[in-house]
Design an enzyme around this catalytic site. Sequence first.
Site, PDB file in Angstrom:
ATOM      1  N   ASP A  42       8.432  -1.124   7.167  1.00 40.55           N
ATOM      2  CA  ASP A  42       7.373  -1.047   6.159  1.00 40.55           C
ATOM      3  C   ASP A  42       7.930  -1.474   4.802  1.00 40.55           C
ATOM      4  OD1 ASP A  42       4.801  -0.577   5.251  1.00 40.55           O
ATOM      5  OD2 ASP A  42       5.152   1.543   4.853  1.00 40.55           O
ATOM      6  N   ASP A  88      12.281   5.463   2.426  1.00 42.12           N
ATOM      7  CA  ASP A  88      11.194   5.779   3.356  1.00 42.12           C
ATOM      8  C   ASP A  88      11.273   4.965   4.648  1.00 42.12           C
ATOM      9  OD1 ASP A  88       9.027   6.806   4.593  1.00 42.12           O
ATOM     10  OD2 ASP A  88       7.537   6.033   3.180  1.00 42.12           O
TER      11      ASP A  88
END
Length: 325
Positions: free
Chosen positions: A202, A219
């Site tokens: 991502d 993340d």
Amino acid sequence: MTDSLHPFARLDPSRVVAAVESLGFWLPGEPFALNSYENRVFMLHDDERRRWIAKFYRPGRWSNEQIQEEHDFLDELAAADVAVAAPWRDDGGVSLHDAEGFRFALYPQISGQAPELDNPAHLFALGEVIGAMHAVGEQQGFSHRRRLDLDEMLSEACEAVLASPWLERRQRQAYRQVTDELQRALADRGWAPQANIRVHGDCHLGNMLGRDDTFGLVDFDDCLMAPAVQDIWMLLSGQQSDEWQMQLSEVIEGYEQHREFDRRELALIEPLRALRLIRHSAWLVARWADPAFPMAFPWLAESRYWDQHIRQLEQQRRWLDPPMP
């Protein structure tokens, strides 16, 4: 309707503090909630003025084994001097912790700003950190995390949207038609990545932070087995061919300081873009019972959103057409 008894509704500041302090920390101030929806993420500092990020995982999304693979991958990357934040571990080496039914982890904070995609030095630096990550990622595979399967993921997302109450009858018919056409176009184009490696999954601007042409990745919640281009294509935002080529050139030059990039994977960019478009709306639909989602994305319930989304998919369908001879 939303469910006021959603598990995250119980995660108030006092529970966050109690969870972190159960690990032996003392927090002199209140946690600050960051802009995160899939999980709940808080910035805090301890009595030694160290800054931490506390990540509370969405219940039921990932298994303990999948989360542990995320953590172990981060440890590998940190050991190889890749700019990531590896999770804090207690004296027993445990990185995934439990408190009142919530699973959570602590990460040292990476500070900085998002990169500028019109800045060649930033693009080179981003390519460099992604290449360094992939050089580690290709050394072994995940056993528990997902593999990027275009057909399976598209089907899951389309079914979720069609099962939702948001589309009017005409929209439902148009959505089904365009997604069926997309799936046929993708099948005709073929989906045969040359290699799947461990990737971030991502790599958008919000997950890259730094300054002075040095950036780190944050993340890794969506890390998975996928082609390397999965972590590169979102950096290519240029609308004109020369701008797009400049971005690609800088990113790949930085990337190949650590690992060769297989140019054949560039053919996967438009299929990956189609997948992301469809999965984003499906994600919103699937998370609507979480009270944070209706507040942040109220337009999901508006008819005009779905008209716009269907037009986006129709445009993306045209991008997948083969070039004229």
